[in-house]
Scaffold this motif. Structure first.
Motif, PDB file in Angstrom:
ATOM      1  N   PHE A  53      49.018  30.543  42.419  1.00  0.00           N
ATOM      2  CA  PHE A  53      49.052  31.353  43.631  1.00  0.00           C
ATOM      3  C   PHE A  53      48.789  30.401  44.794  1.00  0.00           C
ATOM      4  N   GLU A  54      49.802  30.126  45.612  1.00  0.00           N
ATOM      5  CA  GLU A  54      49.646  29.079  46.621  1.00  0.00           C
ATOM      6  C   GLU A  54      50.032  29.568  48.009  1.00  0.00           C
ATOM      7  N   GLY A  55      49.227  29.157  48.999  1.00  0.00           N
ATOM      8  CA  GLY A  55      49.523  29.480  50.379  1.00  0.00           C
ATOM      9  C   GLY A  55      49.463  30.970  50.639  1.00  0.00           C
ATOM     10  N   GLU A  77      43.857  33.887  33.145  1.00  0.00           N
ATOM     11  CA  GLU A  77      43.569  32.779  32.242  1.00  0.00           C
ATOM     12  C   GLU A  77      44.317  31.533  32.700  1.00  0.00           C
ATOM     13  N   ASN A  78      43.561  30.468  32.943  1.00  0.00           N
ATOM     14  CA  ASN A  78      44.139  29.162  33.299  1.00  0.00           C
ATOM     15  C   ASN A  78      45.117  29.261  34.472  1.00  0.00           C
ATOM     16  N   CYS A  79      44.621  29.808  35.562  1.00  0.00           N
ATOM     17  CA  CYS A  79      45.441  29.965  36.767  1.00  0.00           C
ATOM     18  C   CYS A  79      44.916  29.074  37.889  1.00  0.00           C
ATOM     19  N   THR A  80      45.703  28.932  38.948  1.00  0.00           N
ATOM     20  CA  THR A  80      45.355  28.088  40.086  1.00  0.00           C
ATOM     21  C   THR A  80      45.589  28.856  41.376  1.00  0.00           C
ATOM     22  N   VAL A  81      44.619  28.767  42.300  1.00  0.00           N
ATOM     23  CA  VAL A  81      44.768  29.357  43.632  1.00  0.00           C
ATOM     24  C   VAL A  81      44.575  28.239  44.654  1.00  0.00           C
ATOM     25  N   THR A  82      45.560  28.029  45.511  1.00  0.00           N
ATOM     26  CA  THR A  82      45.463  26.942  46.483  1.00  0.00           C
ATOM     27  C   THR A  82      45.832  27.428  47.890  1.00  0.00           C
ATOM     28  N   ASN A  83      45.043  26.959  48.861  1.00  0.00           N
ATOM     29  CA  ASN A  83      45.374  27.086  50.283  1.00  0.00           C
ATOM     30  C   ASN A  83      45.642  28.515  50.745  1.00  0.00           C
ATOM     31  N   ALA A  84      44.854  29.470  50.226  1.00  0.00           N
ATOM     32  CA  ALA A  84      44.955  30.837  50.743  1.00  0.00           C
ATOM     33  C   ALA A  84      44.479  30.860  52.191  1.00  0.00           C
ATOM     34  N   ARG A  85      45.089  31.694  53.023  1.00  0.00           N
ATOM     35  CA  ARG A  85      44.704  31.750  54.428  1.00  0.00           C
ATOM     36  C   ARG A  85      43.330  32.397  54.600  1.00  0.00           C
ATOM     37  N   LYS A  86      42.998  33.352  53.725  1.00  0.00           N
ATOM     38  CA  LYS A  86      41.690  34.016  53.784  1.00  0.00           C
ATOM     39  C   LYS A  86      40.913  33.664  52.521  1.00  0.00           C
ATOM     40  N   ASN A  87      40.313  34.657  51.847  1.00  0.00           N
ATOM     41  CA  ASN A  87      39.579  34.388  50.611  1.00  0.00           C
ATOM     42  C   ASN A  87      40.537  33.997  49.498  1.00  0.00           C
ATOM     43  N   SER A  88      40.117  33.080  48.660  1.00  0.00           N
ATOM     44  CA  SER A  88      40.924  32.806  47.466  1.00  0.00           C
ATOM     45  C   SER A  88      40.953  34.027  46.555  1.00  0.00           C
ATOM     46  N   LEU A  89      39.786  34.689  46.388  1.00  0.00           N
ATOM     47  CA  LEU A  89      39.680  35.893  45.576  1.00  0.00           C
ATOM     48  C   LEU A  89      38.971  36.971  46.376  1.00  0.00           C
ATOM     49  N   SER A  90      39.498  38.195  46.350  1.00  0.00           N
ATOM     50  CA  SER A  90      38.836  39.349  46.945  1.00  0.00           C
ATOM     51  C   SER A  90      38.829  40.446  45.890  1.00  0.00           C
ATOM     52  N   ILE A  91      37.639  40.791  45.379  1.00  0.00           N
ATOM     53  CA  ILE A  91      37.582  41.670  44.211  1.00  0.00           C
ATOM     54  C   ILE A  91      36.540  42.767  44.367  1.00  0.00           C
ATOM     55  N   ASP A  92      36.877  43.965  43.898  1.00  0.00           N
ATOM     56  CA  ASP A  92      35.910  45.054  43.749  1.00  0.00           C
ATOM     57  C   ASP A  92      35.054  44.799  42.521  1.00  0.00           C
TER      58      ASP A  92
END
Length: 195
Positions: A53-55, A77-92
């Motif tokens: 998940f990028e940008g 499982e074994n995922c990548t998050v890069t360069n999100a404009r806001k939070n990398s993760l937003s979770i309830d």
């Protein structure tokens, strides 16, 4: 990708998304808004494997289950998050719907905290869980790791950190809890050493 049903009778069962790149979307790269589901909905099961998940123009991943959430789970499982404009993760964090991130690499470059935790007031005094396991965060040293969006209600939630690192250094929940305590005061209460 957007999991956003219109009716409680619709189903997200045994979905697997793997080896996929989500790049530079106008909003979040993965969005889950389950507010039209309720207790009559069949349990949700969504799994992401080896995804990137990028940008993008919003959060990397959003999980918003609504105030009448179904039962179920979402797993990464074994995922990548890069360069999100806001939070990398937003979770309830709500009951009967665990969220698990296992083996996540995050390169975080925004001014927002890496992980935002949402706790809807409708679930006051009911525990929900999120597990962050084998997580590697790379970001500027002054980056805030966690933020909590808390309604004015007493809410019990459990955030499990296991092998969580920030710029190569181990992170435990106790000091992160203290940082949140300074921000929110009595709205945050520790249970043992967990946030």
């Amino acid at each position: 990708i957007d999991f956003e049903p219109n009716h409680p009778y619709q189903e997200f069962i045994d979905w697997v998304i793997e080896n996929t790149t989500f790049s530079n979307n106008c909003g979040a790269n993965a969005l889950h808004v389950l507010s039209k589901f309720n207790e009559t909905t069949k349990p949700v099961s969504i799994t992401y494997k080896n995804c990137v998940f990028e940008g993008g123009n919003s959060h990397g991943i959003i999980i918003n289950r609504g105030n009448r959430s179904p039962k179920g789970n979402i797993t990464f499982e074994n995922c990548t998050v890069t360069n999100a404009r806001k939070n990398s993760l937003s979770i309830d964090i709500i009951p009967d719907f665990p969220v698990v991130f296992n083996g996540l690499k995050t390169k975080h470059t925004s001014k927002y905290p890496v992980i935002s935790i949402l706790m809807p007031k409708v679930y006051k005094q009911i525990a929900g869980t999120a597990t962050l396991k084998n997580i590697s965060v790379t970001a500027p040293e002054n980056t805030q790791l966690f933020d909590a969006f808390i309604y004015p209600a007493t809410i019990t939630a459990e955030l499990n950190l296991e092998n969580f690192t920030f710029n190569g250094k181990a992170v435990s929940s106790a000091p992160e809890f203290e940082k949140l305590k300074k921000l929110y005061g009595d709205a945050i209460n520790a249970a043992k050493t967990d946030i």
